[in-house]
Design an enzyme around this catalytic site. Structure first.
Site, short mmCIF file in Angstrom:
data_model
loop_
_atom_site.label_atom_id
_atom_site.label_comp_id
_atom_site.label_asym_id
_atom_site.label_seq_id
_atom_site.Cartn_x
_atom_site.Cartn_y
_atom_site.Cartn_z
N GLU A 159 0.84 -1.19 0.00
CA GLU A 159 0.00 0.00 0.00
C GLU A 159 0.88 1.25 0.00
O GLU A 159 1.34 1.68 1.08
CB GLU A 159 -0.89 0.02 1.24
N GLY A 165 -6.47 6.58 0.25
CA GLY A 165 -7.50 7.59 0.52
C GLY A 165 -7.31 8.89 -0.24
O GLY A 165 -7.94 9.89 0.08
C1 PEP Z 1 -6.50 1.31 2.96
O1 PEP Z 1 -6.84 1.99 3.92
O2 PEP Z 1 -5.93 0.25 3.17
C2 PEP Z 1 -6.80 1.80 1.62
C3 PEP Z 1 -6.23 1.22 0.61
O3 PEP Z 1 -7.66 2.87 1.53
P1 PEP Z 1 -8.30 3.47 0.18
O4 PEP Z 1 -8.81 2.32 -0.63
O5 PEP Z 1 -9.39 4.38 0.64
O6 PEP Z 1 -7.21 4.20 -0.53
#
Ligand code: PEP
Length: 240
Positions: A159, A165
């Site tokens: 990530e 977000g």
């Molecule tokens: C997350 O919080 O793991 C995430 C990927 O959030 P988002 O999909 O909102 O970017």
């Protein structure tokens, strides 16, 4: 290996909202991907009850390293398991940033999760500044080395912090390069088991971009934040 679409509800979900998100998942029909929802701890047992008998799994968003004890406000992996959880997200960037979680702590939590019978989903990812400095591989490599215990049997989620977000998604080329790097690191350390580890991509995954991201080599599914709060969007990603 089936891909896993995991929803991280974060700190969202009063009783009625949790039911509104979870209940439509009962009608998902046959899917080619596995589904997991990770509600806030207060809703885990209720969501487990709603989804009973369905293939949708439930997970937690964090756990303590200890099984029990004088740790006010904390929740152990055994408690998550007792509430019906099967997975737990660990080392999410929001916990690394907001709670100062180190790789060593994430590794200890990962061991606790496995001991309790949970499948850990260990998150790694670089910040924007680290990527701008060309350090994304060394940062993610360091997180993998520090956060994954020997004999790791779980899921890894890549990530990039700047994509969480924000509506900014990593390019397919960037995802391909990083997932290949993570795969190589997993195989180097864990041998054949590292070939099988699911590596999720997370960061602004939506129904509109899911198909292309999920088709990237070594992408084993998605960790979804915002779009997991609407069953329609979450299922749209699962069906992409
Ligand atoms: C997350 O919080 O793991 C995430 C990927 O959030 P988002 O999909 O909102 O970017």
């Amino acid at each position: 290996m089936r891909q896993l679409i995991a929803g991280n509800w974060k700190m969202h979900g009063l009783t009625a909202e949790a039911a509104a998100i979870a209940t439509p998942l009962l009608d998902a029909g046959a899917l080619t991907r596995d589904l997991l929802v990770c509600p806030p701890a207060t809703q885990i047992a209720a969501v487990v009850r709603i989804l009973a008998g369905s293939p949708v799994a439930v997970g937690g968003q964090d756990c303590h390293t200890e099984t029990h004890g004088a740790h006010t406000g904390d929740i152990s992996a055994a408690m998550l398991r007792d509430a019906g959880a099967r997975f737990v997200i660990l080392g999410h960037s929001e916990r690394r940033q907001n709670h100062g979680e180190s790789d060593a702590l994430v590794r200890a939590k990962t061991l606790a999760a496995v001991a309790a019978g949970l499948t850990p989903i260990v998150c790694v990812g670089e910040t924007d500044a680290e990527r701008q400095a060309g350090r994304e591989s060394s940062v993610v490599g360091g997180q993998l080395t520090g956060s994954l215990p020997d004999g790791f049997a779980g899921v890894v989620a890549y990530e990039p912090v700047w994509a969480i977000g924000t509506g900014r998604t990593a390019t397919e080329a960037d995802v391909a390069a990083m997932h290949l790097f993570i795969r190589q690191e997993l195989v180097r350390r864990f041998g054949a088991a590292g070939e099988e580890t699911l590596i999720l991509y997370g960061g602004s995954v939506r129904p509109s971009n899911a198909a292309s991201l999920l088709a990237v080599p070594h992408v084993g599914g998605a960790l979804v934040g915002g779009a997991s709060l609407k069953a329609e969007d979450f299922l749209g990603i699962a069906r992409a």
